[in-house]
Motif scaffolding. Structure first.
Motif, mmCIF file in Angstrom:
data_model
loop_
_atom_site.group_PDB
_atom_site.id
_atom_site.type_symbol
_atom_site.label_atom_id
_atom_site.label_comp_id
_atom_site.label_asym_id
_atom_site.label_seq_id
_atom_site.Cartn_x
_atom_site.Cartn_y
_atom_site.Cartn_z
ATOM 1 N N TYR A 55 11.565 9.039 10.708
ATOM 2 C CA TYR A 55 10.570 9.493 11.684
ATOM 3 C C TYR A 55 9.238 8.789 11.461
ATOM 4 C CZ TYR A 55 7.306 12.587 14.073
ATOM 5 O OH TYR A 55 6.321 13.088 14.868
ATOM 6 N N ASN A 56 8.837 8.640 10.197
ATOM 7 C CA ASN A 56 7.579 7.971 9.874
ATOM 8 C C ASN A 56 7.622 6.514 10.325
ATOM 9 O OD1 ASN A 56 5.060 7.494 8.848
ATOM 10 N ND2 ASN A 56 5.737 7.327 6.734
ATOM 11 N N ARG A 57 8.731 5.844 10.076
ATOM 12 C CA ARG A 57 8.869 4.450 10.490
ATOM 13 C C ARG A 57 8.807 4.342 12.016
ATOM 14 N NH1 ARG A 57 14.055 2.586 8.409
ATOM 15 N NH2 ARG A 57 12.978 2.585 6.410
ATOM 16 N N HIS A 58 9.472 5.269 12.704
ATOM 17 C CA HIS A 58 9.473 5.253 14.168
ATOM 18 C C HIS A 58 8.063 5.464 14.713
ATOM 19 C CE1 HIS A 58 10.766 6.014 18.271
ATOM 20 N NE2 HIS A 58 10.126 7.162 18.248
ATOM 21 N N MET A 59 7.332 6.425 14.138
ATOM 22 C CA MET A 59 5.974 6.697 14.621
ATOM 23 C C MET A 59 5.036 5.535 14.307
ATOM 24 S SD MET A 59 6.211 9.411 16.262
ATOM 25 C CE MET A 59 4.507 9.730 16.585
#
Length: 103
Positions: A55-59
């Protein structure tokens, strides 16, 4: 009469062995249950960490791909003091390593 007494002792001995084996199997099964719970918690923790990392990478990718129009939309101040108004005071924090000596 002397032969009946050892028979009673053998019966008590077998009851004690049965009780001890039941207690031992109970301890072993409770240890297996605790181990299974610990492994389950570790697996859940790992899955949550992987989901948060994804999720962090996507954001971060989404933030990097967004145009930075919000900063460009603000017009620079005009007038005689425009240069002094555009420079705002900044405070920088420089971390210092503190080494304590044991005495």
């Amino acid at each position: 009469m002397t032969t009946a007494t050892p028979l009673t002792n053998n019966t008590q001995l077998s009851v004690n062995v049965t009780t001890k084996s039941q207690e031992q199997s109970l301890y072993q099964s409770s240890g297996a249950i605790v181990a299974a719970i610990v492994v389950g918690v570790i697996i859940i923790f790992t899955v949550v960490l992987l989901i948060l990392k994804t999720y962090n990478r996507h954001m971060r990718v989404q933030r990097e791909l967004q145009p930075k129009a919000s900063k460009l939309a603000v017009p620079p101040p005009l007038g005689h003091n425009s240069h002094s108004l555009s420079q705002q005071p900044t405070v920088t924090f420089i971390p210092v390593d503190i080494h304590m000596q044991s005495r």
